[in-house]
Scaffold this active site. Structure first.
Site, PDB file in Angstrom:
ATOM      1  N   SER A 181     -26.486 -32.033 -52.952  1.00  0.00           N
ATOM      2  CA  SER A 181     -26.289 -31.110 -54.064  1.00  0.00           C
ATOM      3  C   SER A 181     -27.177 -31.536 -55.226  1.00  0.00           C
ATOM      4  O   SER A 181     -27.542 -32.713 -55.347  1.00  0.00           O
ATOM      5  CB  SER A 181     -24.824 -31.135 -54.502  1.00  0.00           C
ATOM      6  OG  SER A 181     -24.638 -30.456 -55.724  1.00  0.00           O
TER       7      SER A 181
ATOM      8  N   TYR B 248     -17.509 -35.843 -57.693  1.00  0.00           N
ATOM      9  CA  TYR B 248     -18.487 -35.174 -56.834  1.00  0.00           C
ATOM     10  C   TYR B 248     -19.896 -35.677 -57.121  1.00  0.00           C
ATOM     11  O   TYR B 248     -20.665 -35.971 -56.201  1.00  0.00           O
ATOM     12  CB  TYR B 248     -18.398 -33.669 -57.070  1.00  0.00           C
ATOM     13  CG  TYR B 248     -19.188 -32.830 -56.085  1.00  0.00           C
ATOM     14  CD1 TYR B 248     -18.783 -32.713 -54.765  1.00  0.00           C
ATOM     15  CD2 TYR B 248     -20.324 -32.135 -56.494  1.00  0.00           C
ATOM     16  CE1 TYR B 248     -19.500 -31.930 -53.862  1.00  0.00           C
ATOM     17  CE2 TYR B 248     -21.037 -31.347 -55.603  1.00  0.00           C
ATOM     18  CZ  TYR B 248     -20.618 -31.253 -54.290  1.00  0.00           C
ATOM     19  OH  TYR B 248     -21.334 -30.476 -53.403  1.00  0.00           O
TER      20      TYR B 248
END
Length: 243
Positions: free
Chosen positions: A141, A154
Site C-alpha cells: 500500500s 496499518y
C-alpha cells in the site's frame, strides 16, 4: 516471465484484489493455487475460473498460522509439482484512532499484513530455491511509503513489508529470487462496503480500479527474469484513501 503453465499461489484470493489477480493471471495461462479462509468463496472462485478454462486448485488456510502457510505451499506442490510465483495479497487494516488502538487491534493488523508475508515467504522459499528461483509479489500500500492519520497499525505493517522485501532481495537475489512490491492507494473493492466509513459512488469512482492492480502484477511478472522492480506505486486522484 512467460506465465503459461507457471504455478502461482495467491493469498486472500477469494474476493477483491486477489480474485481479480487470479482472473488476470489465469487468462495468461498460469496455474493457480488460491488460498483464503472461506471454503465457499474459494469454491465459487475455482468454479468460475475453471469455467473459463483455467487450471485452479484451492486450499483453505489462515496465513497468520505457520502450519497453515506450509500446508498452502504443500497444496500447490501437490497439485502442480512446484511453485513459481507467490502473491502475498492477504491483509486487513480498517482505520482506528491511535488512542483507541488497543493491543489486540495492533496485533491483528500486523499479523494479517506483515506476519503473513513473512510466514508465506518462508514457507515458499525452499521450493523456489530448490528449482533455481522464483518470484514473490507483495500487495502492499502507499501506506507503506507515507503515514496517515488513524492508520498507525496499518502503516507500521506496510512499512514493515517494504523493509522485509528489500532484505529478501538482498539475501536471495543472487539465488534467483525476485521480489516486488505493489503499493496501491485506495482500490475500489467490496471491502469498503464493510467499513464504518460508508463510501459514496462518487468517492468509489475516484479509487483505483481493481483490475489495474491485477494488471500491475501481470506486468511485473512479465518482465525478464533478471529484472528486479523495487515497487509500483499507484495513487488515486486525490488522497490515497480517496476521501
Amino acid at each position: 516471465m512467460d506465465l503459461h503453465n507457471k504455478v502461482v499461489i495467491i493469498t486472500g484470493a477469494s474476493s477483491g484484489i486477489g480474485l481479480e489477480i487470479a482472473r488476470v493471471l489465469a487468462a495468461s495461462g498460469a496455474r493457480l493455487l488460491l488460498s483464503a479462509r472461506r471454503a465457499d468463496k474459494l469454491l465459487a472462485a475455482q468454479t468460475d475460473l475453471q469455467a473459463a478454462g483455467a487450471e485452479v486448485a484451492y486450499h483453505v488456510g489462515d496465513v497468520t498460522s505457520e502450519a497453515d502457510c506450509r500446508a498452502i505451499v504443500g497444496a500447490a506442490v501437490g497439485a502442480f509439482g512446484t511453485v513459481d510465483v507467490l502473491v502475498n495479497n492477504a491483509g486487513w487494516g480498517p482505520p482506528k484512532p491511535l488512542l483507541e488502538l488497543d493491543e489486540d487491534f495492533w496485533d491483528k493488523t500486523l499479523n494479517a499484513c506483515l506476519k503473513s508475508v513473512y510466514l508465506m515467504t518462508r514457507a515458499a522459499l525452499p521450493t523456489m530455491l530448490e528449482k533455481g528461483g522464483g518470484t514473490i509479489v507483495q500487495i502492499s500500500s502507499v501506506a507503506g511509503k507515507h503515514g496517515y492519520a488513524e492508520r498507525a497499525a496499518y502503516c507500521a505493517a506496510k512499512w514493515g513489508v517494504q523493509g522485509f522485501t528489500e532484505s529478501l532481495k538482498d539475501e536471495f537475489g543472487d539465488q534467483g529470487i525476485r521480489a516486488h512490491v505493489i503499493n496501491p492507494g485506495a482500490v475500489a473493492t467490496p471491502w469498503w462496503e464493510n467499513t464504518d466509513d460508508a463510501q459514496t459512488d462518487e468517492v468509489m469512482a475516484r479509487m483505483i480500479p481493481v483490475g489495474a492492480v491485477a494488471e500491475a502484477v501481470r506486468w511485473v511478472l512479465s518482465q525478464p527474469d533478471m529484472v528486479q522492480i523495487d515497487e509500483v506505486v499507484m495513487r488515486t486522484f486525490r488522497s490515497p484513501w480517496a476521501g
